[in-house]
Design an enzyme around this catalytic site. Sequence first.
Site, short mmCIF file in Angstrom:
data_model
loop_
_atom_site.label_atom_id
_atom_site.label_comp_id
_atom_site.label_asym_id
_atom_site.label_seq_id
_atom_site.Cartn_x
_atom_site.Cartn_y
_atom_site.Cartn_z
N GLU A 184 7.05 -14.31 113.92
CA GLU A 184 6.57 -15.65 114.23
C GLU A 184 5.23 -15.85 113.53
OE1 GLU A 184 8.13 -18.00 115.94
OE2 GLU A 184 9.87 -16.74 116.35
N CYS A 190 -0.71 -22.01 116.38
CA CYS A 190 0.24 -22.01 115.25
C CYS A 190 0.97 -23.33 115.17
CB CYS A 190 1.24 -20.87 115.41
SG CYS A 190 2.16 -20.97 116.95
P1 NAD Z 1 -3.23 -11.63 111.72
O1 NAD Z 1 -2.01 -11.65 110.88
O2 NAD Z 1 -4.53 -11.40 111.07
O3 NAD Z 1 -3.10 -10.50 112.85
C1 NAD Z 1 -2.02 -10.48 113.76
C2 NAD Z 1 -1.85 -9.05 114.27
O4 NAD Z 1 -1.43 -8.23 113.17
C3 NAD Z 1 -3.14 -8.42 114.80
O5 NAD Z 1 -2.85 -7.61 115.90
C4 NAD Z 1 -3.61 -7.58 113.62
O6 NAD Z 1 -4.43 -6.49 113.99
C5 NAD Z 1 -2.28 -7.10 113.07
N1 NAD Z 1 -2.28 -6.66 111.67
C6 NAD Z 1 -3.15 -6.99 110.69
N2 NAD Z 1 -2.80 -6.38 109.53
C7 NAD Z 1 -1.67 -5.67 109.79
C8 NAD Z 1 -0.82 -4.85 108.99
N3 NAD Z 1 -1.05 -4.63 107.71
N4 NAD Z 1 0.27 -4.30 109.58
C9 NAD Z 1 0.54 -4.52 110.89
N5 NAD Z 1 -0.25 -5.28 111.69
C10 NAD Z 1 -1.34 -5.85 111.15
O7 NAD Z 1 -3.23 -13.00 112.55
P2 NAD Z 1 -4.33 -13.50 113.58
O8 NAD Z 1 -5.52 -13.98 112.83
O9 NAD Z 1 -4.51 -12.49 114.64
O10 NAD Z 1 -3.57 -14.74 114.24
C11 NAD Z 1 -3.54 -16.01 113.69
C12 NAD Z 1 -2.23 -16.26 112.96
O11 NAD Z 1 -1.12 -16.08 113.86
C13 NAD Z 1 -2.10 -17.69 112.47
O12 NAD Z 1 -1.53 -17.69 111.19
C14 NAD Z 1 -1.16 -18.34 113.48
O13 NAD Z 1 -0.47 -19.45 113.00
C15 NAD Z 1 -0.24 -17.20 113.76
N6 NAD Z 1 0.45 -17.42 115.02
C16 NAD Z 1 1.79 -17.73 115.00
C17 NAD Z 1 2.46 -18.02 116.19
C18 NAD Z 1 3.92 -18.33 116.21
O14 NAD Z 1 4.51 -18.31 117.31
N7 NAD Z 1 4.55 -18.65 115.10
C19 NAD Z 1 1.75 -18.00 117.39
C20 NAD Z 1 0.39 -17.68 117.37
C21 NAD Z 1 -0.25 -17.40 116.19
#
Ligand code: NAD
Length: 493
Positions: free
Chosen positions: A258, A292
């Site tokens: 997501e 999001c």
């Molecule tokens: P992010 O991608 O920076 O981090 C998300 C998670 O992934 C965190 O726990 C982070 O530590 C982890 N992560 C980072 N690098 C990684 C890697 N290489 N391998 C595995 N895990 C890793 O996102 P964010 O800044 O925490 O959240 C915001 C983003 O999430 C926005 O783009 C938003 O749109 C999206 N989001 C989507 C939904 C949905 O339902 N589609 C809901 C909420 C947020």
Amino acid sequence: MTAQVTGEEAHVTSYVPVTVGGTALVEDDRASMEVRSPATGELVARCAVAEERDVDAAIAAAQGEVATLTGMGPRQRGKLLFAVADRLEAEAEPIASDLSAEQGKPLTEARGEVAVAVEMWRDAAELVRHLTDELLPSDVPDREIRVSRRPHGVLAVITPWNFPATIPTEYLAAGLAAGNAIVWKPSELTPVTAEHLRRCIAEAGFPPASVNVVPGPGGSVGATLTSHPGIDAVGFTGSPQTGHAVARAAAGRPQLLELGGNNATIVLEDVDVEAAAEQLHPACFANAGQICSSTERIIVRRELHDDLVDALAAVTDRIRLGAPDDPETTMGPLNNRPTLEKVERHLADATDHGARIVTGGRRAEGFPTELYFEPTVVTGLTPQMLAFREETFGPVAFVTACDDDEQAVELANDHDLGLISGVMTDDPQRGRRLAERIEAGIVNVGDPATVWQPHTPFGGASGRRSGVGRLGGRYTIEALTQLRTIVTPRPSG
Ligand code: NAD
């Protein structure tokens, strides 16, 4: 909390440990990181940084628990899910308070988030208690074909900071309902809410290794987890960039991804402009725009453009930017500096290319941290601008004018992400015709992008970069299970 930090940092409220098989691992040599309040800059907690050996141990513990969870059967698991909901509900106030402190959203929004999480646990409990096998007709007369839903096994879950209670709940509630054992890496920015959730699950009576938590940074802990050969499936919510890395790391295994949205809301000329601005207000500014499903681009018929921009500026004036625990506050700070910098980069790029800031556009002064950003309305957004092409994730209503329905749809589809969209019109038939042509997982007619009922399927449109699969109610349970078909000789007689 599992272990209190003492000494010179007396205001530290908690330490979030690695938890494997129900045991908090608090050896002195494990590194930790700070969790600071975006509102005040104060330290609110320390969070362990899980090591590779912790991820190995968590996965081994989870592997050992899958048989217990599946053996319990769906009705017993359902009972435990109800018990988690009850515990969360009983502790809603302190959990909402911690959530607000580490995430930065107003306490009222944090309370609402916890209440939605409680409902999601109950929803998963009800759904799984009525999960049934399917008998398919057989081409061969003496064979019985039974199709059942089985857990994937060990489910790796990785979650972001913007909804630290509901987003993890989407995976944890449905994942446990289905009988998976879980290894979870919550966001390093909101681990305290994660620890509350983990504790409520354990106290509800789930077997000890049902949910194992490996906190820490994504680049190290998250990458180790998603590329680990011991996991059977992945549930990930986060940015498109990270999601694509996760997809590669866990290639070949089932994935529910997501990711981000750059969501358009089309406003047609037949709406009441004041009412439309009222609806767009939460769509653009709730959680300081860090959702999001936020409306990221408003595409309005040209004849209504000036009036809508004025009405948006007027509702923006009512926003009370302030400390999350102040009851007067309606919008808190942004959660983190990279998000702030992205908002500023998108605004600078937009104005460089001819957009006009109608109101806001700057960091707000007089607050304890730099993360408070003025609610902003910008007009003149064009497809060349970064804000048109990428998710901004901040408190900005970007507006662009269109001349007819055809151009509205073209503009709405002219980007790479396809999560959710809205068509605001008083004519449901016309709205429906446009909705059929918009490439997004959900299209609301009469409501803006953002509005989502949590039991309905949520996820990115195919061919876009907003993710893979659907979550929401029974759709999450479907995504977090695999189909097993067993063909047996039909009992005679
Ligand atoms: P992010 O991608 O920076 O981090 C998300 C998670 O992934 C965190 O726990 C982070 O530590 C982890 N992560 C980072 N690098 C990684 C890697 N290489 N391998 C595995 N895990 C890793 O996102 P964010 O800044 O925490 O959240 C915001 C983003 O999430 C926005 O783009 C938003 O749109 C999206 N989001 C989507 C939904 C949905 O339902 N589609 C809901 C909420 C947020």
